[in-house]
Design a protein around this motif. Structure first.
Motif, mmCIF file in Angstrom:
data_model
loop_
_atom_site.group_PDB
_atom_site.id
_atom_site.type_symbol
_atom_site.label_atom_id
_atom_site.label_comp_id
_atom_site.label_asym_id
_atom_site.label_seq_id
_atom_site.Cartn_x
_atom_site.Cartn_y
_atom_site.Cartn_z
ATOM 1 N N VAL A 191 1.081 17.681 -12.202
ATOM 2 C CA VAL A 191 0.937 19.086 -11.815
ATOM 3 C C VAL A 191 2.083 19.911 -12.406
ATOM 4 C CG1 VAL A 191 1.017 20.681 -9.847
ATOM 5 C CG2 VAL A 191 -0.424 18.647 -9.748
ATOM 6 N N ALA A 192 3.292 19.375 -12.377
ATOM 7 C CA ALA A 192 4.441 20.089 -12.938
ATOM 8 C C ALA A 192 4.256 20.320 -14.435
ATOM 9 C CB ALA A 192 5.727 19.316 -12.663
ATOM 10 N N PHE A 193 3.804 19.284 -15.168
ATOM 11 C CA PHE A 193 3.540 19.446 -16.601
ATOM 12 C C PHE A 193 2.435 20.461 -16.849
ATOM 13 C CE2 PHE A 193 5.591 15.246 -17.581
ATOM 14 C CZ PHE A 193 6.529 15.763 -18.475
ATOM 15 N N ALA A 209 3.895 10.473 -6.675
ATOM 16 C CA ALA A 209 4.898 10.891 -7.657
ATOM 17 C C ALA A 209 4.237 11.236 -8.994
ATOM 18 C CB ALA A 209 5.942 9.789 -7.841
ATOM 19 N N LEU A 210 3.283 10.416 -9.436
ATOM 20 C CA LEU A 210 2.579 10.682 -10.685
ATOM 21 C C LEU A 210 1.796 11.992 -10.610
ATOM 22 C CD1 LEU A 210 1.664 9.806 -13.499
ATOM 23 C CD2 LEU A 210 -0.211 8.553 -12.395
ATOM 24 N N ALA A 211 1.122 12.229 -9.499
ATOM 25 C CA ALA A 211 0.370 13.475 -9.328
ATOM 26 C C ALA A 211 1.301 14.675 -9.373
ATOM 27 C CB ALA A 211 -0.403 13.446 -8.014
ATOM 28 N N ASN A 241 0.824 -1.211 0.000
ATOM 29 C CA ASN A 241 0.000 0.000 0.000
ATOM 30 C C ASN A 241 0.858 1.259 0.000
ATOM 31 O OD1 ASN A 241 -2.380 -1.425 -0.007
ATOM 32 N ND2 ASN A 241 -2.539 -1.457 2.213
ATOM 33 N N LYS A 242 1.939 1.280 0.778
ATOM 34 C CA LYS A 242 2.816 2.441 0.805
ATOM 35 C C LYS A 242 3.523 2.629 -0.533
ATOM 36 C CE LYS A 242 3.909 3.124 5.645
ATOM 37 N NZ LYS A 242 4.970 3.195 6.650
ATOM 38 N N ILE A 243 3.900 1.537 -1.164
ATOM 39 C CA ILE A 243 4.566 1.618 -2.466
ATOM 40 C C ILE A 243 3.613 2.197 -3.510
ATOM 41 C CG2 ILE A 243 5.588 0.258 -4.336
ATOM 42 C CD1 ILE A 243 6.586 -1.684 -2.110
ATOM 43 N N VAL A 244 2.389 1.701 -3.541
ATOM 44 C CA VAL A 244 1.396 2.197 -4.499
ATOM 45 C C VAL A 244 1.079 3.661 -4.215
ATOM 46 C CG1 VAL A 244 -1.008 1.966 -5.242
ATOM 47 C CG2 VAL A 244 0.408 -0.070 -4.954
ATOM 48 N N TRP A 245 0.899 4.013 -2.958
ATOM 49 C CA TRP A 245 0.595 5.403 -2.596
ATOM 50 C C TRP A 245 1.733 6.323 -3.007
ATOM 51 C CZ3 TRP A 245 2.423 9.300 0.576
ATOM 52 C CH2 TRP A 245 1.527 10.356 0.815
ATOM 53 N N GLY A 246 2.969 5.890 -2.789
ATOM 54 C CA GLY A 246 4.129 6.694 -3.193
ATOM 55 C C GLY A 246 4.165 6.898 -4.699
ATOM 56 N N GLY A 247 3.847 5.852 -5.471
ATOM 57 C CA GLY A 247 3.788 5.973 -6.924
ATOM 58 C C GLY A 247 2.706 6.938 -7.373
ATOM 59 N N GLN A 248 1.559 6.877 -6.746
ATOM 60 C CA GLN A 248 0.471 7.791 -7.078
ATOM 61 C C GLN A 248 0.846 9.234 -6.759
ATOM 62 O OE1 GLN A 248 -2.706 6.085 -4.794
ATOM 63 N NE2 GLN A 248 -3.377 4.754 -6.458
#
Length: 109
Positions: free
Chosen positions: A99-101, A93-95, A84-91
């Motif tokens: 936002v940066a783009f 990072a993607l967000a 769960n922490k790995i998936v949350w961290g990936g989400q």
């Protein structure tokens, strides 16, 4: 709150948070013994006045890994993986990238 009620609460907590809360029951797998390990945190509180007392108790437990003890006496630590922490961290990072783009393309117009 009566002293008897307080004692009952403390006895219940002692029973529930006593043995086998951090180290679980050993499990035998062939020539290896596994000893599960957990992180356990607890807390409580009381509020209120004379006739309106309230008591709250919380317990948080999570697996952190296991020790393996082989027949020749070698001990190894195997950490638990929290997917769960790995998936949350990936989400997260993607967000952040999205936002940066969005900010970068918005300024170019």
């Amino acid at each position: 709150m009566e002293d008897a009620t307080r004692r009952d609460i403390l006895e219940t907590l002692t029973e529930r948070l006593g043995k086998r809360q951090v180290f679980g029951e050993p499990v035998q797998q062939g020539d290896t013994t596994l000893l599960p390990v957990a992180s356990v945190r607890s807390g409580g509180g009381r509020h209120g006045h004379r006739d309106d007392d309230g008591v709250g108790i919380g317990v948080d437990a999570r697996a952190v890994g296991a020790f393996s003890v082989s027949a020749d006496g070698k001990v190894a630590w195997h950490p638990a993986v929290n997917v769960n922490k790995i998936v949350w961290g990936g989400q997260l990072a993607l967000a952040t990238v999205l936002v940066a783009f969005a900010i970068a393309f918005r300024r170019k117009r």
